[in-house]
Design a protein around this motif. Structure first.
Motif: not given
Length: 111
Positions: A2-31
């Motif tokens: 739950q914390a992971l999903s909140g951290r990942s997408f709290k301030s998200m607009a439209h983001f392609p996968e690579q931008e999400l990985l860059t902004h969230t510092l998550l690994t691909k599996p975590q994302l």
């Protein structure tokens, strides 16, 4: 998760996968696990190869894959992600999405 999903997408607009990985510092599996979790909560959708918060349009895909993963786990028990991918004939990143979905349902604990 739950914390992971909140951290990942709290301030998200439209983001392609690579931008999400860059902004969230998550690994691909975590994302992808976070995407599955949020899809199960009906909070994320995919539009034009980008993810955005909103009513999900991913249920037909992730729900079907989650069913395949659940069945594989029932048959073989504890299985690593690569084996789950082969056993269920699902792309590895989709395995993580399905596991995130199942984690949100309380059916799996960790990957």
């Amino acid at each position: 998760m739950q914390a992971l999903s909140g951290r990942s997408f709290k301030s998200m607009a439209h983001f392609p996968e690579q931008e999400l990985l860059t902004h969230t510092l998550l690994t691909k599996p975590q994302l992808y696990a976070a995407i599955g979790w949020l899809a199960r909560e009906n909070k994320i959708r995919k539009e034009n190869n980008a993810f955005v918060l909103g009513e999900t349009n991913l249920v037909p895909y992730i729900g079907k894959d989650a069913g395949k993963i659940w069945k594989a786990l029932e048959i073989w028990g504890e299985v690593d992600p690569l084996s789950l991918s082969r056993l269920s004939r699902i792309a590895e990143h989709d395995v993580f999405t399905a596991v995130g979905w199942l984690a949100r349902e309380g059916k799996v604990m960790a990957l």
